[in-house]
Motif scaffolding. Sequence first.
Motif, PDB file in Angstrom:
ATOM      1  N   UNK A  11       0.627  -1.562   0.013  1.00 15.78           N
ATOM      2  CA  UNK A  11       0.211   0.337   0.303  1.00 15.78           C
ATOM      3  C   UNK A  11       0.751   1.269   0.111  1.00 15.78           C
ATOM      4  N   UNK A  12       1.726   0.697   0.558  1.00 20.42           N
ATOM      5  CA  UNK A  12       2.519   2.844   1.202  1.00 20.42           C
ATOM      6  C   UNK A  12       3.581   2.681  -0.114  1.00 20.42           C
ATOM      7  N   UNK A  13       3.750   1.383  -0.889  1.00 19.06           N
ATOM      8  CA  UNK A  13       4.858   1.243  -2.314  1.00 19.06           C
ATOM      9  C   UNK A  13       4.072   2.580  -3.569  1.00 19.06           C
ATOM     10  N   UNK A  14       2.677   1.592  -3.390  1.00 15.20           N
ATOM     11  CA  UNK A  14       1.549   2.559  -4.034  1.00 15.20           C
ATOM     12  C   UNK A  14       1.954   4.264  -3.864  1.00 15.20           C
ATOM     13  N   UNK A  15       1.807   4.022  -3.322  1.00 15.21           N
ATOM     14  CA  UNK A  15       2.235   5.578  -2.614  1.00 15.21           C
ATOM     15  C   UNK A  15       2.842   6.230  -3.092  1.00 15.21           C
ATOM     16  N   UNK A  20       6.337   9.890  -6.132  1.00 12.98           N
ATOM     17  CA  UNK A  20       8.124   9.731  -6.554  1.00 12.98           C
ATOM     18  C   UNK A  20       7.947   9.864  -8.540  1.00 12.98           C
ATOM     19  N   UNK A  21       6.745   9.122  -9.178  1.00 11.92           N
ATOM     20  CA  UNK A  21       6.407   9.739 -10.881  1.00 11.92           C
ATOM     21  C   UNK A  21       6.570  11.054 -10.988  1.00 11.92           C
ATOM     22  N   UNK A  26       7.626  16.754 -12.511  1.00 11.79           N
ATOM     23  CA  UNK A  26       8.342  17.796 -12.184  1.00 11.79           C
ATOM     24  C   UNK A  26       9.396  18.790 -12.376  1.00 11.79           C
ATOM     25  N   UNK A  27      10.216  17.336 -12.466  1.00  8.90           N
ATOM     26  CA  UNK A  27      12.185  18.314 -13.261  1.00  8.90           C
ATOM     27  C   UNK A  27      11.892  17.925 -14.415  1.00  8.90           C
TER      28      UNK A  27
END
Length: 142
Positions: A11-15, A20-21, A26-27
């Motif tokens: 669950x945390x990995x998905x979030x 990060x994407x 953004x960069x």
Amino acid sequence: MTKLARLAPTELDTYLSKLFKQQLADHQIDYQRQISEDVAIGAYDDEGQLVGGLLMNRRYDHVYISRLAVSPTYRGHRLGTQLVQAAEAWAREQQVLTITLSTRDYQAVDFYLKCGFQIYGKVADLPFKGVTTVYFVKRLID
């Protein structure tokens, strides 16, 4: 007020992946290839028995070798070298830039140096007192 709580790693990995994407976007980093992939390469004897292997994970343009081991009976037969060479060949096909790994000071430091890896760090008393973890890197593509 926020609170901290344990949750399922998936669950945390998905979030976190979404965050990060967004950071990449953004960069203005446009990374289209597959982001992560686990790869396993096995070494087998003449009877088809597994006698060693290598586990690695590709993230972006980097590979991390997490585990490499060969059965004591087959050490000295260059299986470790063959496994590293197979990992490097696969990584080059994937246009990977670098391979990293770590080992303990009592394990395979000289082996990885002979395979062309360079030490980029050492941490004493990791993972426990009296043991030093040695970190290696090998650049594949300039």
